[in-house]
Design an enzyme around this catalytic site. Structure first.
Site, short mmCIF file in Angstrom:
data_model
loop_
_atom_site.label_atom_id
_atom_site.label_comp_id
_atom_site.label_asym_id
_atom_site.label_seq_id
_atom_site.Cartn_x
_atom_site.Cartn_y
_atom_site.Cartn_z
N HIS A 174 -22.74 -11.24 32.44
CA HIS A 174 -23.33 -9.89 32.49
C HIS A 174 -23.83 -9.49 31.10
O HIS A 174 -23.22 -8.69 30.39
CB HIS A 174 -22.31 -8.88 33.01
CG HIS A 174 -22.03 -9.01 34.47
ND1 HIS A 174 -20.89 -9.60 34.97
CD2 HIS A 174 -22.77 -8.66 35.56
CE1 HIS A 174 -20.91 -9.59 36.29
NE2 HIS A 174 -22.04 -9.03 36.67
N ASN A 175 -24.97 -10.04 30.73
CA ASN A 175 -25.57 -9.79 29.43
C ASN A 175 -27.06 -9.49 29.60
O ASN A 175 -27.55 -9.37 30.73
CB ASN A 175 -25.35 -10.98 28.50
CG ASN A 175 -25.74 -12.29 29.15
OD1 ASN A 175 -26.81 -12.39 29.77
ND2 ASN A 175 -24.91 -13.31 29.02
N SER A 176 -27.78 -9.37 28.51
CA SER A 176 -29.19 -8.98 28.59
C SER A 176 -30.07 -10.06 29.22
O SER A 176 -31.11 -9.75 29.80
CB SER A 176 -29.73 -8.65 27.19
OG SER A 176 -29.69 -9.78 26.34
N VAL A 177 -29.65 -11.33 29.14
CA VAL A 177 -30.42 -12.39 29.78
C VAL A 177 -30.33 -12.26 31.31
O VAL A 177 -31.32 -12.46 32.02
CB VAL A 177 -29.95 -13.78 29.32
CG1 VAL A 177 -30.82 -14.88 29.92
CG2 VAL A 177 -29.96 -13.88 27.80
N HIS A 178 -29.15 -11.92 31.80
CA HIS A 178 -29.00 -11.67 33.24
C HIS A 178 -29.89 -10.50 33.65
O HIS A 178 -30.56 -10.55 34.69
CB HIS A 178 -27.54 -11.36 33.57
CG HIS A 178 -27.33 -10.74 34.92
ND1 HIS A 178 -27.59 -11.41 36.11
CD2 HIS A 178 -26.91 -9.50 35.28
CE1 HIS A 178 -27.32 -10.61 37.13
NE2 HIS A 178 -26.92 -9.44 36.66
N HIS A 206 -29.56 -2.20 35.35
CA HIS A 206 -28.60 -2.16 36.45
C HIS A 206 -27.18 -2.55 36.05
O HIS A 206 -26.21 -2.19 36.73
CB HIS A 206 -29.06 -3.06 37.60
CG HIS A 206 -28.76 -4.52 37.39
ND1 HIS A 206 -29.49 -5.30 36.52
CD2 HIS A 206 -27.80 -5.31 37.92
CE1 HIS A 206 -28.98 -6.53 36.53
NE2 HIS A 206 -27.97 -6.57 37.36
N ASP A 207 -26.99 -3.28 34.95
CA ASP A 207 -25.65 -3.66 34.49
C ASP A 207 -25.40 -3.18 33.06
O ASP A 207 -24.61 -3.79 32.32
CB ASP A 207 -25.46 -5.18 34.55
CG ASP A 207 -24.97 -5.65 35.91
OD1 ASP A 207 -24.31 -4.87 36.61
OD2 ASP A 207 -25.25 -6.81 36.28
N ASP A 266 -30.25 -9.05 42.16
CA ASP A 266 -28.99 -9.07 41.42
C ASP A 266 -28.18 -10.33 41.69
O ASP A 266 -27.48 -10.83 40.80
CB ASP A 266 -28.17 -7.83 41.77
CG ASP A 266 -26.95 -7.66 40.88
OD1 ASP A 266 -26.97 -8.16 39.74
OD2 ASP A 266 -25.97 -7.03 41.32
N GLN A 324 -18.53 -20.96 44.35
CA GLN A 324 -19.95 -20.87 44.68
C GLN A 324 -20.20 -21.08 46.17
O GLN A 324 -21.02 -20.39 46.77
CB GLN A 324 -20.74 -21.88 43.86
CG GLN A 324 -20.85 -21.51 42.40
CD GLN A 324 -21.42 -20.12 42.19
OE1 GLN A 324 -22.49 -19.79 42.71
NE2 GLN A 324 -20.71 -19.29 41.44
#
Length: 465
Positions: free
Chosen positions: A188-192, A228-229, A338, A389
């Site tokens: 959950h970072n800026s790349v996501h 969104h995150d 998402d 997964q």
């Protein structure tokens, strides 16, 4: 539509403003502050995440109060707050060192940065490609993928001109958004956030949406995807609740993270004054609708949205001329964006799967360290990336993307389903291999001679050379 102002990629010869501090604190900008100038110390204000409302906002005051209480111990250990610095290329490092030593420049040393910038621009020409490699793009933009991508999309749609967005305020907003993501989070970072924004753009281009959505819908969808995150702490809602975190108390244990992401985004909109030129009612409506989209990403409410979506499709009752129906479809599009990682090509999907699983396991490590009950999927001793997964695809992703394909039966939706099927099979194959290796190890431990005797039973001619 040709846009007058074109800035598709964050300029690599200009550093991220040094007065933008890390996520634990940021500038409270005023009209007198320069975008790239040094900050006035009096303008610095401590923020918890991106919350920065007017002093009259009681919720904001409560958040600030709780932030001071919860961060008091942290400040004693963290030392001096680090400022954000742009990673210089080796070429520019040599250039700057030569200037400091008074050595004249013999050859142009900006080639590397121009090469990276050029490659990033080339990638943005294919931003609507489902195979878009956000990891490569992030490297080419020196870790500024979210800023570069979002700015490019806003320009491409002509939204900067249409909504008369001030470029200085927009720049400040995007920089602060990117900085309020915790890039020490594996997932959950800026790349996501950039990846979700790119996926959202792909969905906005689908025929069912592109011919129906208004410019307002598109602006809302892009901003919701980018924020969104926002300020995600790297742990899930049950963790915040069982540790009695102040955010859980503030939002009464309901959509805790999503409410915080929304309020953080609103805080940055108000702090930068991005929509301050609009009528107050329009600005408030924008904030409310932005929250409605972000709150839809709460995975605990997945079945509610999916059931409503399925009912609409069964009854053929979706009318995209209706504003509320368009908004609901935007909610479903953001939900798909998402969690679209299982639908990406294997090379990209596998990386995301490894990152999200590692974030789960890090939470489990924290829980074990503090003698808390380890959350489901967070125990690295009992779970594997394969079974996590496969379970996620089976119970969450496949039902959602199956319904999305009913709604938008296009090449893209079929491609996503195809990738997910192949990825699930790949994880299944890896799971079988791991099981076989584990059984072999257990057998060898129990009977050291078992492996040798079993190999003797294999006919010589059947062995691989």
């Amino acid at each position: 539509m040709e846009v007058c102002y074109q800035l598709p990629v964050l300029p690599l010869d200009r550093p991220v403003p040094k007065h933008v501090l890390s996520r634990r604190g940021a500038i409270s900008f005023s009209s007198s502050s320069s975008l790239f100038g040094a900050p006035d110390p009096r303008q610095l204000s401590q923020r918890r995440g991106a919350i920065s409302y007017d002093s009259s906002d009681q919720t904001a005051l409560y958040i600030r109060m709780l932030a001071r209480l919860s961060c008091g111990a942290l400040s004693a250990d963290s030392g001096t707050e680090k400022r954000v610095h742009r990673l210089l290329s080796f070429q520019r490092y040599l250039h700057s060192s030569r200037l400091l030593r008074g050595i004249p420049q013999q050859i142009p040393l900006h080639i590397l940065d121009e090469d990276y910038s050029g490659q990033a621009r080339c990638m943005l020409e294919k931003v609507g490609n489902w195979n878009f490699d956000i990891f490569l793009f992030d490297k080419l933009t020196n870790g500024n993928s979210l800023i570069s991508l979002t700015l490019h999309l806003l320009n491409q749609y002509g939204l900067v001109d249409l909504f008369q967005l001030d470029m200085v305020r927009l720049w400040r907003f995007l920089v602060l958004v990117q900085e309020d993501y915790h890039n020490d989070n594996p997932y959950h970072n800026s790349v996501h956030a950039a990846d979700v924004t790119q996926a959202m753009y792909c969905y906005l281009q689908e025929p069912m949406l592109s011919k129906s959505l208004t410019s307002y819908d598109i602006l809302l969808g892009i901003l919701a995807a980018a924020t969104h995150d926002l300020d995600h702490p790297g742990v899930n809602q049950p963790f915040l609740i069982k540790t009695d975190h102040y955010l859980a108390r503030l939002y009464r244990n309901t959509s805790v993270l999503e409410n915080h992401h929304w309020k953080s985004a609103v805080g940055l909109l108000r702090e930068t004054g991005l929509f301050s030129h609009l009528p107050a009612e329009d600005s408030l409506n924008m904030e409310r609708d932005l929250g409605s989209l972000i709150l839809a990403t709460d995975i605990s409410r997945q079945n509610d949205y999916l059931s409503r979506f399925r009912t609409h499709l069964d009854q053929d009752s979706l009318c995209l001329a209706n504003g509320s129906h368009r908004h609901f479809v935007l909610q479903m599009a953001l939900k798909c964006a998402d969690i679209c990682n299982p639908c990406r090509p294997w090379e990209l999907s596998k990386q995301w799967s490894e990152k999200v699983t590692e974030e789960f396991f890090q939470q489990g490590d924290i829980e074990r360290k503090h003698k808390l009950e380890v959350s489901p999927l967070c125990d690295r001793e009992t779970n594997t990336i394969c079974n996590i997964q496969i379970g996620f695809m089976t119970y969450v992703a496949e039902p959602l993307f199956g319904e999305w394909a009913r709604f938008s039966d296009t090449r893209l939706s079929q491609t996503m389903l195809g990738h997910m099927g192949l990825n699930k099979a790949s994880w299944g194959g890896l799971q079988q291999e791991q099981t076989a290796v584990s059984e072999e190890a257990e057998l060898s431990t129990a009977d050291p001679d078992a492996g040798e005797s079993r190999s003797k039973e294999i006919p010589q001619g059947s062995r691989e050379s």
